[in-house]
Design an enzyme around this catalytic site. Structure first.
Site, PDB file in Angstrom:
ATOM      1  N   GLY A  16       0.863  -1.046   0.092  1.00  0.00           N
ATOM      2  CA  GLY A  16       0.519   0.223   0.229  1.00  0.00           C
ATOM      3  C   GLY A  16       0.553   1.571  -0.125  1.00  0.00           C
ATOM      4  O   GLY A  16       0.044   2.586   0.205  1.00  0.00           O
ATOM      5  N   SER A  17       2.022   1.238  -0.298  1.00  0.00           N
ATOM      6  CA  SER A  17       3.200   2.362  -0.624  1.00  0.00           C
ATOM      7  C   SER A  17       2.558   3.184  -1.500  1.00  0.00           C
ATOM      8  O   SER A  17       2.476   4.760  -1.541  1.00  0.00           O
ATOM      9  CB  SER A  17       3.974   1.982  -0.618  1.00  0.00           C
ATOM     10  OG  SER A  17       4.750   1.503  -2.000  1.00  0.00           O
ATOM     11  N   ASN A  18       1.723   2.906  -2.938  1.00  0.00           N
ATOM     12  CA  ASN A  18       1.151   3.822  -3.601  1.00  0.00           C
ATOM     13  C   ASN A  18      -0.041   5.108  -2.985  1.00  0.00           C
ATOM     14  O   ASN A  18      -0.353   5.935  -3.039  1.00  0.00           O
ATOM     15  CB  ASN A  18       1.462   2.768  -4.557  1.00  0.00           C
ATOM     16  CG  ASN A  18       2.247   2.999  -5.860  1.00  0.00           C
ATOM     17  OD1 ASN A  18       2.346   4.238  -6.189  1.00  0.00           O
ATOM     18  ND2 ASN A  18       3.108   2.260  -6.291  1.00  0.00           N
ATOM     19  N   ARG A  97      -5.605  -9.261  -9.088  1.00  0.00           N
ATOM     20  CA  ARG A  97      -6.667  -9.442  -9.822  1.00  0.00           C
ATOM     21  C   ARG A  97      -6.511  -8.450 -10.899  1.00  0.00           C
ATOM     22  O   ARG A  97      -6.902  -7.862 -10.966  1.00  0.00           O
ATOM     23  CB  ARG A  97      -7.826  -9.481  -8.751  1.00  0.00           C
ATOM     24  CG  ARG A  97      -7.155 -10.513  -7.434  1.00  0.00           C
ATOM     25  CD  ARG A  97      -7.845 -11.360  -7.087  1.00  0.00           C
ATOM     26  NE  ARG A  97      -7.546 -12.288  -6.474  1.00  0.00           N
ATOM     27  CZ  ARG A  97      -7.703 -13.299  -5.932  1.00  0.00           C
ATOM     28  NH1 ARG A  97      -8.035 -14.594  -6.809  1.00  0.00           N
ATOM     29  NH2 ARG A  97      -6.478 -14.197  -4.756  1.00  0.00           N
ATOM     30  N   ASN A 113      -4.192   2.195 -13.428  1.00  0.00           N
ATOM     31  CA  ASN A 113      -3.318   1.289 -12.875  1.00  0.00           C
ATOM     32  C   ASN A 113      -1.724   1.707 -12.820  1.00  0.00           C
ATOM     33  O   ASN A 113      -1.517   2.851 -13.675  1.00  0.00           O
ATOM     34  CB  ASN A 113      -3.216  -0.237 -13.374  1.00  0.00           C
ATOM     35  CG  ASN A 113      -2.433  -0.737 -12.625  1.00  0.00           C
ATOM     36  OD1 ASN A 113      -1.940  -0.893 -11.404  1.00  0.00           O
ATOM     37  ND2 ASN A 113      -1.957  -1.674 -13.514  1.00  0.00           N
ATOM     38  N   HIS A 115       1.819   0.199 -12.673  1.00  0.00           N
ATOM     39  CA  HIS A 115       2.870  -0.684 -13.000  1.00  0.00           C
ATOM     40  C   HIS A 115       4.486  -0.471 -13.433  1.00  0.00           C
ATOM     41  O   HIS A 115       4.591   0.256 -14.041  1.00  0.00           O
ATOM     42  CB  HIS A 115       2.095  -0.653 -14.710  1.00  0.00           C
ATOM     43  CG  HIS A 115       2.915  -2.531 -15.121  1.00  0.00           C
ATOM     44  ND1 HIS A 115       2.716  -3.758 -14.575  1.00  0.00           N
ATOM     45  CD2 HIS A 115       3.972  -2.795 -16.025  1.00  0.00           C
ATOM     46  CE1 HIS A 115       3.512  -4.542 -14.737  1.00  0.00           C
ATOM     47  NE2 HIS A 115       4.146  -4.079 -16.083  1.00  0.00           N
TER      48      HIS A 115
HETATM   49  C1  GRF Z   1       3.663  -0.909  -7.280  1.00  0.00           C
HETATM   50  O1  GRF Z   1       4.787  -1.296  -7.996  1.00  0.00           O
HETATM   51  C2  GRF Z   1       3.359  -1.500  -8.835  1.00  0.00           C
HETATM   52  O2  GRF Z   1       3.468  -0.603  -9.596  1.00  0.00           O
HETATM   53  C3  GRF Z   1       2.477  -2.254  -8.769  1.00  0.00           C
HETATM   54  O3  GRF Z   1       2.641  -3.034  -7.608  1.00  0.00           O
HETATM   55  C4  GRF Z   1       3.076  -2.992  -6.553  1.00  0.00           C
HETATM   56  C5  GRF Z   1       2.514  -2.151  -5.768  1.00  0.00           C
HETATM   57  O4  GRF Z   1       3.188  -1.775  -4.622  1.00  0.00           O
HETATM   58  N1  GRF Z   1       1.544  -2.246  -9.548  1.00  0.00           N
HETATM   59  P1  GRF Z   1       2.412  -1.126  -3.200  1.00  0.00           P
HETATM   60  O5  GRF Z   1       1.260  -1.957  -2.532  1.00  0.00           O
HETATM   61  O6  GRF Z   1       2.049   0.591  -4.108  1.00  0.00           O
HETATM   62  O7  GRF Z   1       3.945  -0.494  -2.109  1.00  0.00           O
END
Ligand code: GRF
Length: 209
Positions: A16-18, A97, A113, A115
């Site tokens: 969940g860092s993003n 998913r 999303n 990536h």
């Molecule tokens: C990220 O590297 C994103 O690009 C990919 O999954 C990872 C999620 O990381 N889709 P986080 O859970 O947000 O730390």
């Protein structure tokens, strides 16, 4: 009168860092929106914990019987929860998913999303490792709209990250992650402000008057 606030729902399966980067951008005014709901297919995921710590509605919805997608019942439950929360945009942040017809139709053109590669290179899992194994000198991250394919929707924004001679999968992944945390809020801000619009599969900046 002030603009109505944009409501974002976030789906994730991992750390969940993003999500955290998006939430920080909202609270600091860099992203004119509010995260109103976080959903996860993994009960013990960091993303649910982080959302709870921030006082954001967080729910585990079990994915059902498949390994890589939601089953029909689960997909309906996700759609219903997001509709009830009246989300305008859905941000996938490490959601592991594939989303199918009903979900995509319900929120068409409003699912994004992030990536960890410069798409269309290296779609799928462990994209940073794919890039390192291939030997490219530049990789990065991509924000894109979600369609029925795997990491194949319209590209919204990209950030390049150089591959260093001494990189390991872990060090490269770390730098890509840091780039993601900057790119994702910037792209969502441009979309929610209507500064970036999608036409004929291309995201283009609206010219200011
Ligand atoms: C990220 O590297 C994103 O690009 C990919 O999954 C990872 C999620 O990381 N889709 P986080 O859970 O947000 O730390």
């Amino acid at each position: 009168m002030s603009e109505p606030e944009c409501r974002i729902g976030v789906l994730g399966s991992g750390h969940g860092s993003n999500f955290e980067a998006l939430a920080d951008a909202c609270s600091q005014g860099r992203l004119p929106a509010r995260i109103v709901m976080v959903l996860s297919d993994v009960a013990e995921s960091g993303i649910l914990q982080r959302a709870q710590d921030r006082g954001i509605a967080a729910r585990h919805i079990p994915p059902g019987k498949f390994r890589t997608k939601l089953d029909d019942e689960a997909e309906r439950a996700y759609v219903q929860a997001l509709r009830q929360a009246q989300v305008d945009w859905i941000a996938l942040a490490g959601f592991m998913r594939v989303l199918k017809g009903e979900f995509l139709q319900a929120f068409e053109g409003r699912i994004v999303n992030i990536h960890p590669s410069l798409l269309p290179s290296f779609p799928g899992l462990q994209a940073w490792k794919q890039a390192l194994d291939y030997g490219v000198k530049v990789t990065g991250c991509t924000v894109h709209l979600v369609d029925a394919g795997v990491d194949s929707g319209t590209i919204i924004g990209q950030q390049a990250v150089p591959v260093l001679d001494e990189d390991t999968p872990e060090s490269l992944h770390r730098r890509i992650h840091a780039a993601e945390h900057k790119l994702y809020p910037e792209c969502l801000a441009a979309l929610t402000r209507g500064e970036l619009v999608v036409k004929d599969r291309r995201a283009v900046w609206k010219k200011s008057k």
